[in-house]
Motif scaffolding. Structure first.
Motif, short mmCIF file in Angstrom:
data_model
loop_
_atom_site.label_atom_id
_atom_site.label_comp_id
_atom_site.label_asym_id
_atom_site.label_seq_id
_atom_site.Cartn_x
_atom_site.Cartn_y
_atom_site.Cartn_z
N THR A 1 49.09 52.37 45.96
CA THR A 1 47.93 52.01 46.77
C THR A 1 47.84 50.48 46.86
O THR A 1 48.39 49.76 46.00
CB THR A 1 46.61 52.50 46.14
N ARG B 1 45.37 48.88 46.11
CA ARG B 1 44.66 48.44 44.90
C ARG B 1 45.65 48.22 43.75
O ARG B 1 45.58 47.23 43.03
CB ARG B 1 43.59 49.46 44.50
N TRP C 1 47.55 45.04 44.44
CA TRP C 1 46.66 43.90 44.16
C TRP C 1 46.59 43.61 42.66
O TRP C 1 46.69 42.48 42.22
CB TRP C 1 45.30 44.30 44.72
N LYS C 2 46.49 44.70 41.86
CA LYS C 2 46.32 44.51 40.41
C LYS C 2 47.62 44.13 39.72
O LYS C 2 47.61 43.34 38.78
CB LYS C 2 45.78 45.81 39.75
N ASP D 1 37.64 47.44 46.37
CA ASP D 1 38.42 48.42 45.61
C ASP D 1 38.49 49.76 46.34
O ASP D 1 39.54 50.39 46.42
CB ASP D 1 37.80 48.64 44.22
N LEU E 1 40.81 49.46 49.31
CA LEU E 1 42.21 49.32 48.90
C LEU E 1 42.76 50.62 48.31
O LEU E 1 43.96 50.86 48.32
CB LEU E 1 42.38 48.19 47.89
N GLU E 2 41.88 51.48 47.79
CA GLU E 2 42.32 52.76 47.23
C GLU E 2 42.64 53.79 48.32
O GLU E 2 43.15 54.86 48.03
CB GLU E 2 41.23 53.36 46.34
#
Ligand SMILES: C[S@@+](CC[C@H](N)C(=O)[O-])C[C@H]1O[C@@H](n2cnc3c(N)ncnc32)[C@H](O)[C@@H]1O
Length: 355
Positions: free
Chosen positions: A288, A290, A293-294, A318, A321-322
Protein backbone atom coordinates in the motif's frame (compact mmCIF):
# COMPACT_ATOMS: atom_id res chain seq x y z
CA UNK A 1 -43.03 11.42 -28.15
CA UNK A 2 -39.72 13.26 -27.85
CA UNK A 3 -37.04 13.04 -30.57
CA UNK A 4 -33.84 11.20 -29.47
CA UNK A 5 -31.28 13.44 -27.70
CA UNK A 6 -28.60 14.32 -30.18
CA UNK A 7 -26.01 15.17 -27.53
CA UNK A 8 -25.91 11.81 -25.69
CA UNK A 9 -22.66 11.94 -23.67
CA UNK A 10 -20.02 9.36 -24.57
CA UNK A 11 -19.86 7.07 -21.51
CA UNK A 12 -16.05 6.92 -21.76
CA UNK A 13 -15.65 10.72 -21.66
CA UNK A 14 -15.58 10.75 -17.84
CA UNK A 15 -12.89 8.05 -17.80
CA UNK A 16 -10.77 10.05 -20.21
CA UNK A 17 -11.16 13.14 -18.02
CA UNK A 18 -9.37 11.36 -15.16
CA UNK A 19 -6.21 11.96 -17.18
CA UNK A 20 -6.44 15.71 -16.63
CA UNK A 21 -6.84 15.09 -12.88
CA UNK A 22 -3.65 12.98 -12.91
CA UNK A 23 -1.67 15.56 -14.90
CA UNK A 24 -2.84 18.45 -12.71
CA UNK A 25 -1.95 16.46 -9.57
CA UNK A 26 1.55 15.81 -10.90
CA UNK A 27 1.97 19.45 -11.88
CA UNK A 28 0.98 20.44 -8.35
CA UNK A 29 3.55 18.03 -6.84
CA UNK A 30 6.18 19.61 -9.08
CA UNK A 31 5.18 23.14 -8.08
CA UNK A 32 5.40 22.24 -4.40
CA UNK A 33 8.83 20.61 -4.79
CA UNK A 34 7.84 16.98 -4.18
CA UNK A 35 9.05 15.77 -7.59
CA UNK A 36 11.01 17.15 -10.51
CA UNK A 37 9.42 17.01 -13.92
CA UNK A 38 10.19 19.72 -16.48
CA UNK A 39 7.80 18.16 -19.02
CA UNK A 40 4.47 17.92 -17.21
CA UNK A 41 3.53 21.56 -17.78
CA UNK A 42 3.20 20.92 -21.52
CA UNK A 43 0.33 18.53 -20.82
CA UNK A 44 -1.62 20.59 -18.29
CA UNK A 45 -4.40 22.82 -19.56
CA UNK A 46 -3.61 26.47 -18.79
CA UNK A 47 -0.84 25.65 -16.29
CA UNK A 48 -0.53 29.27 -15.09
CA UNK A 49 -4.14 29.12 -13.81
CA UNK A 50 -3.81 25.82 -11.92
CA UNK A 51 -3.87 25.98 -8.13
CA UNK A 52 -1.78 23.51 -6.12
CA UNK A 53 -3.65 20.44 -4.86
CA UNK A 54 -3.99 19.75 -1.09
CA UNK A 55 -0.92 18.27 0.69
CA UNK A 56 -2.65 14.90 0.95
CA UNK A 57 -2.89 14.63 -2.84
CA UNK A 58 0.69 15.86 -3.27
CA UNK A 59 2.03 13.20 -0.89
CA UNK A 60 0.05 10.47 -2.70
CA UNK A 61 1.33 11.66 -6.07
CA UNK A 62 4.89 11.73 -4.73
CA UNK A 63 4.66 8.20 -3.27
CA UNK A 64 3.19 6.50 -6.32
CA UNK A 65 5.56 8.30 -8.70
CA UNK A 66 8.64 7.55 -6.60
CA UNK A 67 7.74 3.86 -6.16
CA UNK A 68 7.01 3.34 -9.86
CA UNK A 69 10.15 5.27 -10.87
CA UNK A 70 12.22 2.96 -8.66
CA UNK A 71 10.70 -0.20 -10.17
CA UNK A 72 11.17 1.11 -13.71
CA UNK A 73 14.76 2.17 -13.05
CA UNK A 74 15.57 -1.19 -11.56
CA UNK A 75 14.10 -2.94 -14.62
CA UNK A 76 16.38 -0.87 -16.84
CA UNK A 77 19.41 -1.60 -14.65
CA UNK A 78 18.69 -5.36 -14.66
CA UNK A 79 18.32 -5.35 -18.44
CA UNK A 80 21.56 -3.45 -18.81
CA UNK A 81 23.37 -5.86 -16.49
CA UNK A 82 22.42 -8.81 -18.72
CA UNK A 83 23.51 -6.86 -21.80
CA UNK A 84 20.04 -6.27 -23.23
CA UNK A 85 17.89 -3.29 -24.08
CA UNK A 86 14.32 -3.43 -22.84
CA UNK A 87 10.90 -2.25 -24.01
CA UNK A 88 8.21 -0.54 -21.98
CA UNK A 89 4.49 -0.47 -22.79
CA UNK A 90 2.41 2.03 -20.83
CA UNK A 91 -1.34 1.30 -20.99
CA UNK A 92 -3.75 4.15 -20.38
CA UNK A 93 -0.67 6.38 -20.42
CA UNK A 94 -2.70 9.58 -20.66
CA UNK A 95 -0.47 12.65 -20.29
CA UNK A 96 2.25 10.76 -18.46
CA UNK A 97 5.76 12.20 -18.96
CA UNK A 98 7.76 9.11 -17.96
CA UNK A 99 9.13 8.58 -21.49
CA UNK A 100 10.66 12.09 -21.56
CA UNK A 101 12.14 11.65 -18.10
CA UNK A 102 13.68 8.29 -19.03
CA UNK A 103 14.91 9.53 -22.39
CA UNK A 104 16.82 12.34 -20.68
CA UNK A 105 17.98 10.14 -17.78
CA UNK A 106 21.02 7.99 -17.18
CA UNK A 107 19.54 4.73 -18.54
CA UNK A 108 18.27 6.17 -21.82
CA UNK A 109 20.43 3.89 -23.96
CA UNK A 110 18.90 0.79 -22.38
CA UNK A 111 15.49 1.72 -23.72
CA UNK A 112 14.78 -0.02 -27.04
CA UNK A 113 11.18 1.05 -27.30
CA UNK A 114 8.63 3.03 -25.28
CA UNK A 115 5.02 2.57 -26.35
CA UNK A 116 2.04 4.46 -24.96
CA UNK A 117 -1.56 3.38 -25.55
CA UNK A 118 -4.75 5.27 -24.73
CA UNK A 119 -8.09 6.16 -26.26
CA UNK A 120 -7.70 8.03 -29.59
CA UNK A 121 -9.11 11.24 -28.06
CA UNK A 122 -6.34 11.20 -25.43
CA UNK A 123 -3.47 10.24 -27.75
CA UNK A 124 -4.70 12.87 -30.22
CA UNK A 125 -4.52 15.53 -27.51
CA UNK A 126 -1.06 14.33 -26.50
CA UNK A 127 0.18 14.34 -30.09
CA UNK A 128 -1.12 17.91 -30.40
CA UNK A 129 0.80 18.97 -27.26
CA UNK A 130 3.92 17.39 -28.72
CA UNK A 131 3.42 19.16 -31.98
CA UNK A 132 3.38 22.48 -30.11
CA UNK A 133 6.42 21.88 -27.89
CA UNK A 134 9.98 21.91 -29.14
CA UNK A 135 11.20 20.63 -25.73
CA UNK A 136 9.11 17.47 -26.07
CA UNK A 137 10.07 16.89 -29.70
CA UNK A 138 13.76 17.41 -29.14
CA UNK A 139 13.82 14.49 -26.72
CA UNK A 140 12.12 12.22 -29.23
CA UNK A 141 14.56 13.40 -31.87
CA UNK A 142 12.04 14.75 -34.36
CA UNK A 143 10.90 18.13 -35.55
CA UNK A 144 7.41 19.39 -34.80
CA UNK A 145 6.38 18.87 -38.41
CA UNK A 146 7.26 15.17 -38.14
CA UNK A 147 4.53 14.64 -35.55
CA UNK A 148 1.91 13.48 -38.00
CA UNK A 149 -1.34 12.63 -36.43
CA UNK A 150 -3.25 9.68 -37.75
CA UNK A 151 -6.23 8.25 -35.90
CA UNK A 152 -5.06 10.00 -32.77
CA UNK A 153 -1.55 8.53 -32.81
CA UNK A 154 1.79 9.71 -34.09
CA UNK A 155 3.15 8.31 -37.28
CA UNK A 156 6.91 8.47 -36.88
CA UNK A 157 9.35 5.65 -36.46
CA UNK A 158 11.23 6.49 -33.31
CA UNK A 159 11.92 4.78 -30.00
CA UNK A 160 8.71 6.40 -28.79
CA UNK A 161 5.32 5.33 -30.14
CA UNK A 162 1.94 6.74 -29.21
CA UNK A 163 -0.88 4.41 -30.23
CA UNK A 164 -4.64 4.88 -30.07
CA UNK A 165 -6.64 1.85 -28.89
CA UNK A 166 -9.41 0.83 -26.56
CA UNK A 167 -7.76 -1.58 -24.14
CA UNK A 168 -11.06 -3.40 -23.64
CA UNK A 169 -10.94 -4.78 -27.17
CA UNK A 170 -9.64 -8.37 -27.46
CA UNK A 171 -5.82 -8.23 -27.38
CA UNK A 172 -5.64 -10.99 -29.96
CA UNK A 173 -6.80 -8.38 -32.47
CA UNK A 174 -5.53 -5.01 -31.11
CA UNK A 175 -2.14 -5.99 -29.67
CA UNK A 176 -1.34 -8.57 -32.30
CA UNK A 177 -1.99 -5.95 -34.98
CA UNK A 178 -0.39 -2.95 -33.25
CA UNK A 179 2.55 -4.52 -31.46
CA UNK A 180 3.41 -7.91 -32.90
CA UNK A 181 3.07 -7.33 -36.65
CA UNK A 182 4.81 -4.57 -38.67
CA UNK A 183 2.79 -1.34 -38.75
CA UNK A 184 4.54 -0.28 -41.94
CA UNK A 185 5.58 -2.54 -44.79
CA UNK A 186 9.20 -3.57 -44.56
CA UNK A 187 9.48 -2.64 -40.88
CA UNK A 188 9.85 -4.91 -37.87
CA UNK A 189 6.99 -5.21 -35.38
CA UNK A 190 7.14 -2.59 -32.62
CA UNK A 191 7.79 -5.22 -29.94
CA UNK A 192 10.27 -8.04 -29.85
CA UNK A 193 9.48 -11.16 -27.78
CA UNK A 194 13.19 -11.66 -27.12
CA UNK A 195 13.69 -8.43 -25.14
CA UNK A 196 12.70 -7.92 -21.49
CA UNK A 197 9.34 -6.15 -21.48
CA UNK A 198 7.84 -4.01 -18.74
CA UNK A 199 4.13 -3.14 -18.67
CA UNK A 200 2.83 -0.08 -16.83
CA UNK A 201 -0.79 0.25 -15.74
CA UNK A 202 -0.90 3.45 -13.73
CA UNK A 203 -4.45 4.03 -12.56
CA UNK A 204 -6.17 2.41 -15.53
CA UNK A 205 -7.22 -1.19 -14.83
CA UNK A 206 -9.76 -0.17 -12.20
CA UNK A 207 -11.87 1.37 -14.98
CA UNK A 208 -12.05 -1.90 -16.93
CA UNK A 209 -13.85 -5.20 -16.34
CA UNK A 210 -11.46 -7.78 -14.82
CA UNK A 211 -11.97 -10.10 -17.81
CA UNK A 212 -10.58 -7.40 -20.13
CA UNK A 213 -7.52 -6.68 -17.98
CA UNK A 214 -6.82 -10.39 -17.45
CA UNK A 215 -6.91 -10.86 -21.23
CA UNK A 216 -4.23 -8.15 -21.65
CA UNK A 217 -1.96 -9.80 -19.08
CA UNK A 218 -2.44 -13.25 -20.62
CA UNK A 219 -1.62 -11.93 -24.10
CA UNK A 220 1.69 -10.54 -22.83
CA UNK A 221 2.46 -13.72 -20.86
CA UNK A 222 2.05 -15.76 -24.06
CA UNK A 223 3.99 -13.22 -26.12
CA UNK A 224 7.00 -13.01 -23.77
CA UNK A 225 7.00 -16.78 -23.20
CA UNK A 226 7.24 -17.30 -26.98
CA UNK A 227 10.58 -15.44 -26.97
CA UNK A 228 11.73 -16.70 -23.57
CA UNK A 229 12.28 -13.18 -22.19
CA UNK A 230 11.34 -11.77 -18.77
CA UNK A 231 8.08 -9.89 -18.43
CA UNK A 232 7.43 -7.40 -15.64
CA UNK A 233 4.26 -5.46 -14.90
CA UNK A 234 3.40 -2.66 -12.49
CA UNK A 235 -0.13 -1.75 -11.48
CA UNK A 236 -1.06 1.29 -9.41
CA UNK A 237 -4.64 1.68 -8.32
CA UNK A 238 -7.23 1.90 -5.56
CA UNK A 239 -8.51 -1.21 -3.80
CA UNK A 240 -10.53 -2.22 -0.72
CA UNK A 241 -13.65 -0.36 -1.79
CA UNK A 242 -15.96 -2.34 0.50
CA UNK A 243 -15.31 -0.34 3.69
CA UNK A 244 -16.79 3.03 4.64
CA UNK A 245 -13.95 5.04 3.08
CA UNK A 246 -14.03 2.93 -0.10
CA UNK A 247 -17.78 3.42 -0.44
CA UNK A 248 -17.39 7.21 -0.22
CA UNK A 249 -14.74 7.06 -2.93
CA UNK A 250 -16.97 4.90 -5.15
CA UNK A 251 -19.94 7.24 -4.68
CA UNK A 252 -17.86 10.33 -5.40
CA UNK A 253 -16.69 8.80 -8.65
CA UNK A 254 -20.20 7.60 -9.49
CA UNK A 255 -21.41 11.19 -9.28
CA UNK A 256 -18.84 11.95 -12.00
CA UNK A 257 -20.11 9.00 -14.05
CA UNK A 258 -17.00 6.89 -13.39
CA UNK A 259 -17.27 3.31 -12.12
CA UNK A 260 -14.51 0.98 -10.94
CA UNK A 261 -15.41 -2.58 -12.01
CA UNK A 262 -11.74 -3.57 -12.07
CA UNK A 263 -11.25 -2.92 -8.35
CA UNK A 264 -14.05 -5.26 -7.22
CA UNK A 265 -12.06 -8.54 -7.16
CA UNK A 266 -9.39 -7.00 -4.89
CA UNK A 267 -10.80 -6.26 -1.42
CA UNK A 268 -7.44 -6.49 0.42
CA UNK A 269 -3.78 -5.80 -0.27
CA UNK A 270 -3.08 -9.55 -0.05
CA UNK A 271 -5.50 -10.19 -2.91
CA UNK A 272 -3.75 -7.80 -5.32
CA UNK A 273 -0.87 -10.11 -6.39
CA UNK A 274 -3.49 -12.66 -7.52
CA UNK A 275 -4.11 -10.50 -10.57
CA UNK A 276 -0.67 -11.62 -11.76
CA UNK A 277 -0.43 -15.09 -10.24
CA UNK A 278 -3.77 -16.10 -11.82
CA UNK A 279 -2.71 -14.97 -15.30
CA UNK A 280 0.60 -16.85 -15.57
CA UNK A 281 3.15 -14.61 -13.84
CA UNK A 282 5.64 -16.47 -11.63
CA UNK A 283 5.92 -13.95 -8.75
CA UNK A 284 4.05 -10.88 -7.50
CA UNK A 285 3.94 -8.51 -4.56
CA UNK A 286 1.80 -5.54 -3.46
CA UNK A 287 2.44 -2.67 -1.06
CA UNK A 288 0.00 0.00 0.00
CA UNK A 289 1.08 3.62 -0.34
CA UNK A 290 1.01 3.74 3.45
CA UNK A 291 3.54 0.89 3.68
CA UNK A 292 5.67 2.60 1.05
CA UNK A 293 5.51 5.89 3.00
CA UNK A 294 6.51 4.19 6.27
CA UNK A 295 9.25 1.83 5.10
CA UNK A 296 10.24 2.25 1.45
CA UNK A 297 11.26 5.92 1.34
CA UNK A 298 14.68 6.84 2.70
CA UNK A 299 14.83 8.79 5.98
CA UNK A 300 16.55 11.68 4.14
CA UNK A 301 13.70 11.89 1.64
CA UNK A 302 11.09 11.72 4.41
CA UNK A 303 12.89 14.56 6.13
CA UNK A 304 12.92 16.62 2.92
CA UNK A 305 9.23 15.96 2.24
CA UNK A 306 8.28 16.94 5.78
CA UNK A 307 9.61 20.47 5.17
CA UNK A 308 7.59 21.13 2.02
CA UNK A 309 4.10 21.68 3.41
CA UNK A 310 2.21 21.57 6.66
CA UNK A 311 0.51 18.18 6.82
CA UNK A 312 -2.14 18.32 9.49
CA UNK A 313 -4.65 15.74 8.21
CA UNK A 314 -2.48 12.78 9.30
CA UNK A 315 -5.33 10.36 10.03
CA UNK A 316 -7.04 11.15 6.76
CA UNK A 317 -3.74 10.76 4.94
CA UNK A 318 -3.25 7.27 6.42
CA UNK A 319 -6.77 6.30 5.38
CA UNK A 320 -6.24 7.46 1.80
CA UNK A 321 -2.81 5.84 1.54
CA UNK A 322 -4.25 2.52 2.79
CA UNK A 323 -6.61 2.42 -0.19
CA UNK A 324 -4.01 2.72 -2.94
CA UNK A 325 -1.33 0.18 -3.78
CA UNK A 326 1.54 -0.51 -6.13
CA UNK A 327 1.59 -4.16 -7.26
CA UNK A 328 4.30 -5.69 -9.39
CA UNK A 329 4.44 -9.05 -11.12
CA UNK A 330 7.28 -10.95 -12.77
CA UNK A 331 7.28 -13.75 -15.31
CA UNK A 332 10.48 -15.66 -15.97
CA UNK A 333 9.64 -18.03 -18.85
CA UNK A 334 12.88 -19.95 -18.16
CA UNK A 335 13.15 -19.73 -14.38
CA UNK A 336 16.54 -21.40 -14.06
CA UNK A 337 18.97 -20.45 -11.33
CA UNK A 338 20.72 -17.84 -13.49
CA UNK A 339 17.46 -16.09 -14.43
CA UNK A 340 16.32 -16.18 -10.81
CA UNK A 341 19.50 -14.60 -9.57
CA UNK A 342 19.40 -11.95 -12.33
CA UNK A 343 15.74 -10.98 -12.17
CA UNK A 344 14.27 -12.59 -9.03
CA UNK A 345 15.18 -9.66 -6.79
CA UNK A 346 13.30 -7.08 -8.88
CA UNK A 347 11.05 -5.11 -6.55
CA UNK A 348 10.88 -2.21 -4.12
CA UNK A 349 13.59 -2.26 -1.46
CA UNK A 350 12.96 -1.42 2.18
CA UNK A 351 14.75 1.83 3.10
CA UNK A 352 13.71 2.26 6.68
CA UNK A 353 14.69 -0.90 8.60
CA UNK A 354 13.32 0.36 11.94
CA UNK A 355 9.66 0.34 10.85
C1 LIG B 1 -6.30 8.27 -14.28
S1 LIG B 1 -5.72 8.39 -15.93
C2 LIG B 1 -4.04 7.89 -15.68
C3 LIG B 1 -3.10 8.44 -16.70
C4 LIG B 1 -1.64 8.04 -16.48
N1 LIG B 1 -1.49 6.60 -16.52
C5 LIG B 1 -1.15 8.59 -15.16
O1 LIG B 1 -1.08 7.82 -14.19
O2 LIG B 1 -0.85 9.78 -15.10
C6 LIG B 1 -6.45 6.96 -16.71
C7 LIG B 1 -6.10 6.85 -18.18
O3 LIG B 1 -6.50 5.55 -18.64
C8 LIG B 1 -7.11 5.70 -19.90
N2 LIG B 1 -8.01 4.58 -20.14
C9 LIG B 1 -8.98 4.12 -19.30
N3 LIG B 1 -9.64 3.10 -19.87
C10 LIG B 1 -9.07 2.89 -21.10
C11 LIG B 1 -9.31 2.00 -22.17
N4 LIG B 1 -10.30 1.11 -22.11
N5 LIG B 1 -8.55 2.07 -23.28
C12 LIG B 1 -7.56 2.99 -23.37
N6 LIG B 1 -7.27 3.87 -22.37
C13 LIG B 1 -8.02 3.83 -21.26
C14 LIG B 1 -7.84 7.03 -19.81
O4 LIG B 1 -8.17 7.58 -21.06
C15 LIG B 1 -6.82 7.87 -19.04
O5 LIG B 1 -5.91 8.52 -19.89
Amino acid sequence: MFPPRLTERDPDASIRETDTDAAVARFSAVQKGYVQDPFVRYFVPRPHLQHPRPPLINVGTYLRGTAIDELVDEWLVQSQSVGLQCQIVSMGAGSDTRFWRLATGKHKDTLARYIEIDFPEVTGKKAMAMRKSRDLNEVIGIGATDVRMSNGGIGVQTKYQLLPADLRQPPSTTFTKLLATPLWEGDSPLLSPSLPTLLLFECVLAYMEPTASDAILRWFVDYSSSGGSPLGAIVYEMFGLEDAFGKVMVNNLKSRNVSLPGAAPYPTVDSLPLRFLNTGFTAARALTLREIWKSYISPEELERISTLEMLDEVEELDLVLEHYAVTWGLLLPNPDAAAQSQWGGWGLKRKNPCT
